[in-house]
Design an enzyme around this catalytic site. Structure first.
Site, short mmCIF file in Angstrom:
data_model
loop_
_atom_site.label_atom_id
_atom_site.label_comp_id
_atom_site.label_asym_id
_atom_site.label_seq_id
_atom_site.Cartn_x
_atom_site.Cartn_y
_atom_site.Cartn_z
N GLU A 244 0.84 -1.20 0.00
CA GLU A 244 0.00 0.00 0.00
C GLU A 244 0.88 1.24 0.00
OE1 GLU A 244 -3.52 -2.08 2.73
OE2 GLU A 244 -2.34 -0.41 3.53
N LYS A 246 2.60 4.54 1.21
CA LYS A 246 2.94 5.18 2.49
C LYS A 246 2.78 6.67 2.27
CE LYS A 246 6.17 5.56 6.26
NZ LYS A 246 5.64 6.91 6.56
N ARG A 251 -1.65 10.45 10.62
CA ARG A 251 -2.42 9.27 10.99
C ARG A 251 -3.65 9.68 11.80
NH1 ARG A 251 0.04 4.19 12.05
NH2 ARG A 251 -1.62 2.62 12.14
N ARG A 266 -2.70 10.64 15.99
CA ARG A 266 -1.80 9.56 16.39
C ARG A 266 -1.53 9.61 17.89
NH1 ARG A 266 3.81 7.81 13.37
NH2 ARG A 266 4.63 6.47 15.00
N GLU A 295 -4.98 7.61 7.19
CA GLU A 295 -4.08 8.76 7.14
C GLU A 295 -4.71 9.82 6.25
OE1 GLU A 295 0.72 9.57 6.78
OE2 GLU A 295 -0.16 7.63 7.30
N PHE A 334 -6.95 2.41 5.69
CA PHE A 334 -6.23 1.17 5.40
C PHE A 334 -6.47 0.06 6.42
CE2 PHE A 334 -3.09 4.41 6.78
CZ PHE A 334 -2.90 4.00 8.09
N ARG A 405 5.33 -1.88 17.31
CA ARG A 405 6.11 -1.75 16.08
C ARG A 405 6.77 -3.11 15.82
NH1 ARG A 405 7.81 2.86 13.81
NH2 ARG A 405 7.62 4.05 15.75
N LYS A 411 7.84 -0.55 6.46
CA LYS A 411 7.80 0.63 5.61
C LYS A 411 9.04 0.69 4.71
CE LYS A 411 9.30 3.40 9.59
NZ LYS A 411 8.94 4.50 10.51
#
Length: 414
Positions: A244, A246, A251, A266, A295, A334, A405, A411
């Site tokens: 997808e 970035k 966010r 975020r 986003e 997303f 994470r 990413k």
């Protein structure tokens, strides 16, 4: 629990260097707390009196503290500022100042953990023209009744400068040990509820309570994060991955239920009022009883504008309508976390994507599913040519892990 006992515990914890010893002391304390004190303790020991999702803020700056300490100690404001500057630690400086005063004054009230939380809540909800004076009055009341050591940690909490070294990890292990539950379940519950105070109460009830936690609208959770990596590294598993764009935007999490909708940043701050154009688009497009992750980007002449353009809108308090007319903001969705009363974060990503596509229409971000490195490379360069930051690679079977994470989202950018 008396706040003095809490302060003494904090002082002991600051002197402990070993993680296991820290967890043991925390666990022993947690297991002895009442149901009233337990959530207060778990939030305060992290230096965060309110859950992140609540949006409650103390809004106490150094100037308010200087004024309150000067009143309580009978010293001039300049003296207070000078002492704090020389010591470098506001909590330690206030402890020192109160210790000088304690020789000639008596404490009138013993402060409990509940007293401290009530005062902090009073500070957080104080608004209007007299809010600063009212906040100072509450701080004065606290410090007037505080021992020097209590003053140290009251100051640290007020200034959001808690330095005792307790993080979510140590607290999670301590809660698990205190109530003989699996620490992974404590972590899972905290991902969903985003409040260690509430999670501690659930842990006290047992593992079934921890396993039963659910997302609810208007109680935002931390957003899943991505690590950096390479296309070839992600493809080593041999499985196709979702690719997808970035985006170079901001966010957000969007919640809707019973005709109400809210948008969160975020950092879990509500930005509904700052983004009325985006909120209207999503409100019109999405069904009721839903939480989505996405986003928002700023667009001009079909090209995305830098992230700072969106950030300025998130922070805007005035003239929002004019700003909305000047620059087009587009939401890109997303992921979907919740729909029709059901939490979806434990479902595989490809199933969440299917559900998102069914309800979100044109606002779903484009996606390529591939295990071909050349094809993904081409998609990556197309994203760059379109003005985006790069691409995200997402494992098809991954669950949504709030605040984590991990290896499931990667990413790729220059």
């Amino acid at each position: 629990m008396l706040f003095l006992n809490f302060a003494e515990l904090c002082s002991r914890l600051e002197k402990i260097s070993g993680r296991l010893d820290t967890i043991a002391l925390l666990s022993e304390t947690i297991s002895s707390l009442s149901e009233e004190d337990l959530p207060h303790f778990c939030r305060l020991i992290l230096g965060k009196p309110f859950p992140e999702w609540s949006g409650q803020k103390l809004g106490v700056g150094p100037n308010l503290l200087y004024e309150a300490v000067a009143y309580v100690t009978g010293k001039k404001r300049d003296e207070i500022i000078d002492r704090l500057s020389r010591v470098g630690d506001a909590g330690a400086a206030v402890e020192d100042l109160l210790s000088q005063k304690s020789q000639t004054s008596f404490f009138t009230v013993e402060l409990s953990l509940s007293d401290i939380m009530a005062a902090l809540l009073e500070i957080s909800v104080t608004e209007g023209g007299r809010s600063q004076k009212e906040k100072v009055r509450v701080i004065q009341r606290l410090l007037s009744n505080a021992s020097p050591l209590e003053g140290h940690y009251i100051t640290a909490i007020l200034l959001e400068d808690f330095r005792i070294g307790i993080g979510d990890g140590n607290l999670r292990e301590a809660i698990a040990r205190a109530f003989s539950v699996n620490p992974d379940l404590v972590e899972y519950a905290n991902q969903v509820r985003n409040d260690m105070g509430e999670v501690a109460l659930l842990a006290k009830q047992g593992e079934t309570a921890l396993q039963s936690v659910r997302l609810v609208p208007f109680h935002p959770v931390r957003m899943m994060l991505a690590r950096q990596g390479t296309i070839s590294g992600v493809l080593e598993s041999g499985n196709p991955v979702a690719v997808e764009y970035k985006y170079d935007g901001a966010r957000f999490q969007f919640h809707k239920q019973n005709g109400r909708c809210r948008m969160y940043s975020r950092r879990l701050e509500e930005v509904t009022a700052a983004m009325p154009d985006v909120v209207t688009l999503l409100n019109d497009a999405l069904p009721d009883d839903i939480i989505v992750d996405g986003e928002v980007i700023a667009v001009r002449d079909g090209r995305p504008l830098p992230f700072q353009t969106v950030l300025r809108r998130f922070r805007r308090k005035h003239n929002v309508a004019e700003a909305a007319d000047a620059i087009t903001m587009l939401p890109n969705l997303f992921d979907i976390l919740y729909l029709d009363g059901r939490m979806l974060i434990d479902l595989p990503f490809h199933i969440r994507r299917e559900k998102l596509c069914k309800v979100a229409g044109n606002f779903v971000t484009p996606q390529l599913v591939s295990d071909n490195e050349s094809e993904i490379e081409a998609y990556y360069h197309a994203a760059l040519d379109a003005g985006h930051e790069g691409v995200m690679l997402k494992l098809q079977d991954s669950r949504y892990t709030p605040g984590v994470r991990g290896k499931d989202w990667v990413k790729i950018k220059p």
